[in-house]
Design a protein around this motif. Structure first.
Motif, PDB file in Angstrom:
ATOM      1  N   VAL A  24      42.132  47.011  44.665  1.00 52.99           N
ATOM      2  CA  VAL A  24      41.733  48.247  43.996  1.00 52.99           C
ATOM      3  C   VAL A  24      41.077  47.873  42.671  1.00 52.99           C
ATOM      4  O   VAL A  24      41.681  47.177  41.844  1.00 52.99           O
ATOM      5  CB  VAL A  24      42.942  49.172  43.747  1.00 52.99           C
ATOM      6  CG1 VAL A  24      42.512  50.442  43.018  1.00 52.99           C
ATOM      7  CG2 VAL A  24      43.637  49.512  45.068  1.00 52.99           C
ATOM      8  N   ALA A  25      39.859  48.329  42.453  1.00 56.55           N
ATOM      9  CA  ALA A  25      39.138  48.035  41.213  1.00 56.55           C
ATOM     10  C   ALA A  25      39.630  48.946  40.092  1.00 56.55           C
ATOM     11  O   ALA A  25      39.750  50.159  40.276  1.00 56.55           O
ATOM     12  CB  ALA A  25      37.645  48.223  41.417  1.00 56.55           C
ATOM     13  N   VAL A  26      39.919  48.367  38.938  1.00 51.91           N
ATOM     14  CA  VAL A  26      40.413  49.138  37.801  1.00 51.91           C
ATOM     15  C   VAL A  26      39.685  48.688  36.536  1.00 51.91           C
ATOM     16  O   VAL A  26      39.160  47.571  36.469  1.00 51.91           O
ATOM     17  CB  VAL A  26      41.937  48.969  37.609  1.00 51.91           C
ATOM     18  CG1 VAL A  26      42.694  49.458  38.825  1.00 51.91           C
ATOM     19  CG2 VAL A  26      42.295  47.515  37.307  1.00 51.91           C
ATOM     20  N   PRO A  27      39.660  49.517  35.490  1.00 52.66           N
ATOM     21  CA  PRO A  27      39.086  49.077  34.216  1.00 52.66           C
ATOM     22  C   PRO A  27      39.896  47.925  33.621  1.00 52.66           C
ATOM     23  O   PRO A  27      41.083  47.753  33.926  1.00 52.66           O
ATOM     24  CB  PRO A  27      39.185  50.331  33.334  1.00 52.66           C
ATOM     25  CG  PRO A  27      39.307  51.469  34.293  1.00 52.66           C
ATOM     26  CD  PRO A  27      40.075  50.930  35.464  1.00 52.66           C
ATOM     27  N   ARG A  28      39.282  47.169  32.758  1.00 56.00           N
ATOM     28  CA  ARG A  28      39.937  46.000  32.177  1.00 56.00           C
ATOM     29  C   ARG A  28      40.810  46.344  30.974  1.00 56.00           C
ATOM     30  O   ARG A  28      41.639  45.537  30.566  1.00 56.00           O
ATOM     31  CB  ARG A  28      38.892  44.966  31.755  1.00 56.00           C
ATOM     32  CG  ARG A  28      38.185  44.300  32.931  1.00 56.00           C
ATOM     33  CD  ARG A  28      37.447  43.071  32.444  1.00 56.00           C
ATOM     34  NE  ARG A  28      36.725  42.387  33.497  1.00 56.00           N
ATOM     35  CZ  ARG A  28      37.250  41.502  34.339  1.00 56.00           C
ATOM     36  NH1 ARG A  28      38.542  41.231  34.276  1.00 56.00           N
ATOM     37  NH2 ARG A  28      36.515  40.911  35.256  1.00 56.00           N
ATOM     38  N   LYS A  29      40.639  47.540  30.412  1.00 55.80           N
ATOM     39  CA  LYS A  29      41.385  47.881  29.204  1.00 55.80           C
ATOM     40  C   LYS A  29      41.300  49.387  29.002  1.00 55.80           C
ATOM     41  O   LYS A  29      40.586  50.087  29.700  1.00 55.80           O
ATOM     42  CB  LYS A  29      40.806  47.156  27.976  1.00 55.80           C
ATOM     43  CG  LYS A  29      39.352  47.470  27.684  1.00 55.80           C
ATOM     44  CD  LYS A  29      38.824  46.624  26.552  1.00 55.80           C
ATOM     45  CE  LYS A  29      37.406  46.986  26.138  1.00 55.80           C
ATOM     46  NZ  LYS A  29      36.426  46.890  27.212  1.00 55.80           N
TER      47      LYS A  29
END
Length: 298
Positions: free
Chosen positions: A6-11
């Motif tokens: 699952v792709a998520v933001p880094r911060k």
């Protein structure tokens, strides 16, 4: 069992919203708290409000566990602040669930990673979806559940599944002088009858066009905040503008009145329908709030 990436933001707030929702569903609260607190500490170091405990390479070595995917890994990026300091951001972690392992993978632009079919599922800000793919129409876009109807199926297979409720709002703001120039509230109808300048962030130009509706902008000229100045200050100088607000206290400090909440800035679960499987459908269910109505992701 399989692992679903699952792709998520880094911060930032969107990543925190994902971690908190997953923790609520799986019990991985300690893991989520560890990642969130680490990234908040590193953000404070980057902003100069916290002293660093050791150099950046020692810190990232302390945070990351490379031989256990169920422990978090972090990575380094160049921050865009003066001097371009290295900033520690999230890289990945794997969380066991009833539907197999879920690997959260940090991406700078998760939405675009879904558009290129690298992932079936991902999270990003609803703002980016509006900026990237929604069709601009005379009628205003007023809620997240209207987004999918504005996406051209020939443009992308990605659709919004549900929001995570970490909501702040793009809000119409105006000085009392401008607000009192028309009868009625400071809302979309006000903008439709207004002639003059509207101060917005340049990165939100297409979003503002979508949420106000192009028909309301015939006599509007966009202006933009000056580099280094507060957006609220420039809106006050312009007289009318759109900016993200939580409580609106800073806007009031600049003598601005809060008008209509035009659109929620919220983290949303995204799905590339072309990559959907029964497993990804079940994983998506982990992130949905049973008390909310999920959007139709077709």
């Amino acid at each position: 069992m399989t692992t679903t990436r699952v792709a998520v933001p880094r911060k930032g707030r969107p990543l925190e919203a994902v971690l908190e929702r997953l923790a609520a569903r799986t019990g991985a609260t300690e893991l989520a708290d560890e990642i969130i607190s680490t990234l908040r500490y590193e953000k404070a170091i980057t902003k100069g409000t916290q002293d660093a405990d050791g150099d950046v390479y020692h810190r990232i070595g302390d945070y990351s566990t490379l031989d256990d995917p169920h422990e978090p890994e972090f990575t380094l990026l160049r921050d865009d602040r003066e001097g371009m300091p290295r900033r520690i951001v999230f890289d990945s972690v794997t969380v066991p669930t009833d539907h197999g392992d879920v690997q959260l993978v940090g991406r700078e632009e998760p939405f675009r990673a879904l558009r290129t079919h690298e992932f079936a599922l991902g999270f990003d800000s609803a703002d980016l979806v509006l900026e990237e793919v929604v069709q601009l129409r005379d009628e205003a876009l007023t809620s997240i559940d209207e987004i999918n109807d504005r996406i051209d199926p020939l443009d992308t297979d990605v659709r919004v599944v549900t929001g995570l409720g970490d909501t702040v709002y793009h809000t119409l703001l105006g000085t009392p002088e401008v607000a009192d120039s028309q009868d009625g509230p400071l809302d979309r109808a006000f903008v439709a009858n207004y002639e003059g300048e509207l101060c917005i962030s340049p990165r939100y130009e297409r979003l503002v066009e979508a949420v106000l509706g192009t028909g309301a902008l015939d006599d509007i000229c966009f202006t933009y905040p000056r580099n280094g100045s507060e957006e609220e200050a420039d809106i006050a100088a312009t007289g009318l503008g759109v900016y993200l607000t939580v409580t609106g206290s800073t806007a009031r400090d600049h003598g601005l009145e809060l008008g209509e909440r035009l659109f929620p800035s919220e983290t949303v679960l995204l799905e590339n329908a072309h990559e959907r499987t029964e497993t990804t459908r079940l994983v998506a269910d982990l992130f949905e709030d049973p008390e909310e109505t999920a959007l139709q992701s077709v």
